[in-house]
Design a protein around this motif. Structure first.
Motif, PDB file in Angstrom:
ATOM      1  N   ASN A 148       0.840  -1.209   0.000  1.00 23.93           N
ATOM      2  CA  ASN A 148       0.000   0.000   0.000  1.00 23.93           C
ATOM      3  C   ASN A 148       0.873   1.256   0.000  1.00 23.93           C
ATOM      4  OD1 ASN A 148      -1.987  -1.896   0.263  1.00 23.93           O
ATOM      5  ND2 ASN A 148      -2.924  -1.015   2.076  1.00 23.93           N
ATOM      6  N   TRP A 149       1.552   1.478  -1.109  1.00 23.47           N
ATOM      7  CA  TRP A 149       2.350   2.674  -1.307  1.00 23.47           C
ATOM      8  C   TRP A 149       1.579   3.641  -2.196  1.00 23.47           C
ATOM      9  CZ3 TRP A 149       7.795   0.209  -2.674  1.00 23.47           C
ATOM     10  CH2 TRP A 149       8.309  -0.406  -1.507  1.00 23.47           C
ATOM     11  N   TRP A 150       1.983   4.896  -2.183  1.00 21.88           N
ATOM     12  CA  TRP A 150       1.289   5.884  -3.006  1.00 21.88           C
ATOM     13  C   TRP A 150       1.372   5.536  -4.485  1.00 21.88           C
ATOM     14  CZ3 TRP A 150       3.983   8.396  -6.765  1.00 21.88           C
ATOM     15  CH2 TRP A 150       5.372   8.522  -6.626  1.00 21.88           C
ATOM     16  N   GLN A 151       2.435   4.847  -4.879  1.00 23.24           N
ATOM     17  CA  GLN A 151       2.584   4.492  -6.294  1.00 23.24           C
ATOM     18  C   GLN A 151       1.437   3.589  -6.768  1.00 23.24           C
ATOM     19  OE1 GLN A 151       5.037   4.335  -4.010  1.00 23.24           O
ATOM     20  NE2 GLN A 151       7.001   5.037  -4.853  1.00 23.24           N
ATOM     21  N   PHE A 152       0.888   2.777  -5.870  1.00 21.33           N
ATOM     22  CA  PHE A 152      -0.216   1.894  -6.236  1.00 21.33           C
ATOM     23  C   PHE A 152      -1.409   2.719  -6.719  1.00 21.33           C
ATOM     24  CE2 PHE A 152      -1.946  -2.486  -5.230  1.00 21.33           C
ATOM     25  CZ  PHE A 152      -3.192  -2.283  -5.815  1.00 21.33           C
ATOM     26  N   THR A 153      -1.825   3.675  -5.902  1.00 23.85           N
ATOM     27  CA  THR A 153      -2.962   4.523  -6.267  1.00 23.85           C
ATOM     28  C   THR A 153      -2.701   5.284  -7.555  1.00 23.85           C
ATOM     29  OG1 THR A 153      -3.653   4.781  -3.963  1.00 23.85           O
ATOM     30  CG2 THR A 153      -4.377   6.473  -5.520  1.00 23.85           C
TER      31      THR A 153
ATOM     32  N   VAL B  61       9.665  -2.391 -14.353  1.00 24.81           N
ATOM     33  CA  VAL B  61       9.897  -1.084 -13.739  1.00 24.81           C
ATOM     34  C   VAL B  61      10.048  -1.307 -12.236  1.00 24.81           C
ATOM     35  CG1 VAL B  61       8.981   1.231 -13.360  1.00 24.81           C
ATOM     36  CG2 VAL B  61       8.556   0.069 -15.539  1.00 24.81           C
ATOM     37  N   VAL B  62      11.103  -0.734 -11.667  1.00 24.54           N
ATOM     38  CA  VAL B  62      11.465  -1.041 -10.285  1.00 24.54           C
ATOM     39  C   VAL B  62      11.450   0.220  -9.431  1.00 24.54           C
ATOM     40  CG1 VAL B  62      13.179  -2.100  -8.773  1.00 24.54           C
ATOM     41  CG2 VAL B  62      12.910  -2.924 -11.130  1.00 24.54           C
ATOM     42  N   ILE B  63      10.693   0.177  -8.351  1.00 23.64           N
ATOM     43  CA  ILE B  63      10.666   1.286  -7.403  1.00 23.64           C
ATOM     44  C   ILE B  63      11.854   1.148  -6.466  1.00 23.64           C
ATOM     45  CG2 ILE B  63       9.388   2.370  -5.516  1.00 23.64           C
ATOM     46  CD1 ILE B  63       6.812   1.438  -6.881  1.00 23.64           C
ATOM     47  N   GLY B  64      12.725   2.158  -6.497  1.00 26.99           N
ATOM     48  CA  GLY B  64      13.914   2.125  -5.655  1.00 26.99           C
ATOM     49  C   GLY B  64      15.054   1.319  -6.245  1.00 26.99           C
ATOM     50  N   GLY B  65      14.953   1.011  -7.517  1.00 29.46           N
ATOM     51  CA  GLY B  65      15.971   0.164  -8.118  1.00 29.46           C
ATOM     52  C   GLY B  65      17.143   0.900  -8.730  1.00 29.46           C
ATOM     53  N   GLY B  66      16.913   2.153  -9.145  1.00 31.18           N
ATOM     54  CA  GLY B  66      17.965   2.874  -9.846  1.00 31.18           C
ATOM     55  C   GLY B  66      18.163   2.312 -11.250  1.00 31.18           C
TER      56      GLY B  66
ATOM     57  N   PHE C 278      11.694   3.462 -11.482  1.00 32.75           N
ATOM     58  CA  PHE C 278      10.322   3.973 -11.541  1.00 32.75           C
ATOM     59  C   PHE C 278      10.299   5.491 -11.711  1.00 32.75           C
ATOM     60  CE2 PHE C 278       6.578   5.742  -9.444  1.00 32.75           C
ATOM     61  CZ  PHE C 278       5.534   4.996  -9.965  1.00 32.75           C
ATOM     62  N   ASP C 279      11.021   6.191 -10.851  1.00 26.99           N
ATOM     63  CA  ASP C 279      10.992   7.649 -10.920  1.00 26.99           C
ATOM     64  C   ASP C 279      11.592   8.159 -12.224  1.00 26.99           C
ATOM     65  OD1 ASP C 279       9.707   8.129  -8.478  1.00 26.99           O
ATOM     66  OD2 ASP C 279      11.574   7.898  -7.369  1.00 26.99           O
ATOM     67  N   ALA C 280      12.691   7.558 -12.645  1.00 25.03           N
ATOM     68  CA  ALA C 280      13.338   8.006 -13.872  1.00 25.03           C
ATOM     69  C   ALA C 280      12.440   7.832 -15.086  1.00 25.03           C
ATOM     70  CB  ALA C 280      14.647   7.254 -14.075  1.00 25.03           C
ATOM     71  N   LEU C 281      11.602   6.804 -15.046  1.00 27.49           N
ATOM     72  CA  LEU C 281      10.729   6.515 -16.190  1.00 27.49           C
ATOM     73  C   LEU C 281       9.382   7.225 -16.117  1.00 27.49           C
ATOM     74  CD1 LEU C 281      11.366   2.679 -16.532  1.00 27.49           C
ATOM     75  CD2 LEU C 281      12.118   4.459 -18.129  1.00 27.49           C
ATOM     76  N   LEU C 282       8.855   7.405 -14.891  1.00 23.27           N
ATOM     77  CA  LEU C 282       7.448   7.794 -14.796  1.00 23.27           C
ATOM     78  C   LEU C 282       7.161   9.086 -14.046  1.00 23.27           C
ATOM     79  CD1 LEU C 282       5.806   4.308 -14.107  1.00 23.27           C
ATOM     80  CD2 LEU C 282       6.079   5.486 -16.291  1.00 23.27           C
ATOM     81  N   THR C 283       8.001   9.498 -13.112  1.00 22.79           N
ATOM     82  CA  THR C 283       7.613  10.648 -12.295  1.00 22.79           C
ATOM     83  C   THR C 283       8.503  11.877 -12.434  1.00 22.79           C
ATOM     84  OG1 THR C 283       8.894  10.039 -10.314  1.00 22.79           O
ATOM     85  CG2 THR C 283       6.717   9.034 -10.559  1.00 22.79           C
TER      86      THR C 283
END
Length: 547
Positions: free
Chosen positions: A89-94, A160-165, A170-175
């Protein structure tokens, strides 16, 4: 992906005419929030491992959803493509669900407890195009697991990996990239929005068939449940919904993700269940409502009582997934000061029955509620003939929220020409129209609200060289409702012990929560003259302490 949601079309006209289908999607509700209350806090997400919290207003949430939608499109995701995610239940889910909805993609939420065995089937069967995982969660490396699976999954084109670098971050691709400012962003967002009858969610449920079933839902079927659910519970824009139940289950997805947006309310997400933290969150965020299974209610009640920290804002705790013991209902009512509401539902329908807020408190522990508007129930015998009140039989449901069908398995849809869905449960109906689940005709154990796939477990144990016969049956547990017990007849000259069974199942990459917590070795099984194992006798013997 072509979705064979054959149960939707035949009932559309009647559902619209009756006012049960509202012909809107989560996009319409998010847009309404953006217009009416753009600066209201929409989402507060807490991560216990990093002790961090992130908040979003509706304006911020809508803007980031648009950005992520364009980012997904840059990864090749389009209308009817499946985006799978194995997230807590992370914000990325929503935000991922909202982003997918902007471009007509279909979200496929997967429980974080799933491992190679479950995921390899689900991702292949659902033809997931993109998979999103945390690098690690609860000390498990999800990225490494998925990289090991990808060669077997031809449809999965991107991880896509959250916190993977790195390139798949995830951030580099989507946010981070300001995708919404691109020249084609407006055209993409304006042309790809789904309709209310398009499939918006693909979610897997365990059953008796030996493989998970892919449940298909549209916005119309999901909202046909959420709207009357919220009305019965008298929830509105002033409510704060705490969701600690996994959003990869319908409980979290429908009532922790979708419902707050539909109500213009606020959601608070907790990623790991820790009752002391939940109490602090309820107090700090002034949460008014939550829904979870019986173990959560047990833990929360005990924690409030032991710490002496009251939760005065909490008005309602809806408990589902297993019957609520009478003493627990009384203790929770006194300890929390909240209305305890019992409910029953399924992935295929959402919450089907729940008690009313003004019902006698005793109904929470003696019934599973009465039908929501748009829901009909009947209990029938083995020949399909309706049974009188208080006589147990097969429970059938005809609901406006009934799913669109099981992906690629229409033969399992369990819905007749008149729209009656065979729930696989046994129940009786009281003279007042309330139901009580009395058993399950489908062979599934519910451990703390989590379905245990009995057939799959038995099939695995039959592969063990020492196992001649095996039956997985439930035994009662005060906190979790049920746990799984493996009853085994060994092969001649062979032996099996509990630790050996556990290691064998772990070697098959089974989710830990599915592994039986008790092993009983017998010389023979109780059986019918034809040789069929009588599981009811094993259950009775377990309850009586005879095993």
């Amino acid at each position: 992906m072509e979705f064979d949601a054959v149960l939707l079309g035949p009932r559309r006209a009647a559902s619209i005419a009756a006012g049960h289908w509202h012909d809107r999607t989560i996009n319409d509700d998010l847009d309404a929030c953006l217009a009416a209350c753009p600066d209201k806090i929409a989402l507060t997400a807490v991560r216990l491992d990093t002790n961090t919290m992130r908040r979003f207003t509706y304006r911020e949430m809508a803007a980031l959803a648009d950005r992520m939608a364009i980012g997904l499109s840059r990864l090749g995701v389009g209308r009817n493509d499946v985006v799978a995610m194995q997230l807590p239940n992370w914000w990325q889910f929503t935000l991922l669900y909202l982003a997918c909805s902007r471009i007509g993609a279909v979200i496929n939420p997967l429980m974080p407890i799933f491992r190679e065995r479950e995921l390899s089937f689900m991702l292949r069967h659902g033809e997931a195009k993109v998979m999103i995982v945390p690098k690690t969660f609860r000390n498990f490396d999800h990225e490494a697991m998925l990289r090991g699976l990808m060669p077997e999954l031809p449809s999965l084109t991107r991880l896509v990996v959250i916190g993977g670098g790195g390139a798949d971050d995830f951030d580099a691709l989507l946010t981070i990239p300001e995708w919404e400012t691109a020249a084609d962003a407006k055209a993409i967002l304006g042309s790809a929005r789904p309709g209310p009858d398009d499939i918006t969610q693909l979610i897997y449920t365990s059953g008796t068939t030996g493989e998970p079933k892919g449940v298909m839902h549209s916005a119309n079927t999901l909202m046909a449940n959420i709207i009357p659910y919220a009305q019965r519970l008298k929830l509105g824009a002033d409510d704060v919904v705490l969701m600690a139940s996994p959003m990869a289950h319908q409980t979290g997805f429908m009532y922790g993700l979708m419902m707050p947006i539909m109500l213009k309310a606020s959601a608070v997400l907790q990623d790991v269940w820790e009752p002391n933290r939940a109490v602090d969150l309820i107090r700090a965020e002034k949460a008014t409502f939550t829904m979870a299974s019986t173990p959560f209610l047990t833990d929360l009640t005990r924690t409030v009582t032991e710490t002496g920290k009251p939760v005065p804002s909490l008005r309602t705790f809806l408990c589902a997934g297993a019957p609520i013991p009478g003493p627990l209902a009384e203790q929770a009512q006194a300890g929390l000061g909240a209305k305890i509401v019992s409910a029953w539902g399924m992935t295929e329908n959402g919450a089907v029955t729940l008690i009313n807020l003004d019902d006698d408190d005793k109904l929470a522990s003696t019934t599973d509620g009465c039908p929501l508007p748009g829901v009909e129930l009947k209990v029938v015998d083995t020949d399909g003939k309706p049974l009188p009140p208080r006589q147990s039989g097969k429970l059938l449901v005809r609901a406006c929220s009934n799913f669109g069908g099981y992906l690629k398995r229409p033969q399992w849809n369990g819905t007749d020409a008149e729209g009656w869905f065979d729930t696989g449960d046994l129940a009786y109906i009281t003279p007042a129209g309330y139901i009580r689940i009395s058993g399950r005709s489908k062979d599934v154990i519910i451990r703390g609200g989590e379905n245990i796939p009995v057939v799959e477990l038995e099939a695995l144990l039959y592969k063990h060289p020492a196992v001649a016969q095996v039956a997985i049956v439930a035994y009662p547990d005060e906190r979790l409702g049920e746990r799984a017990c493996a009853v085994v007849v060994p092969r001649a000259g062979q032996t099996i012990d509990f630790s050996g069974m556990v290691e064998f199942l772990k070697s098959h990459k089974l989710a830990i929560q599915y592994i039986p917590e008790k092993l009983i070795v017998r010389d023979a099984m109780p059986s019918t003259p034809s040789g069929k194992i009588q599981k009811f006798r094993l259950r009775d013997m377990l309850k009586a302490g005879e095993l």
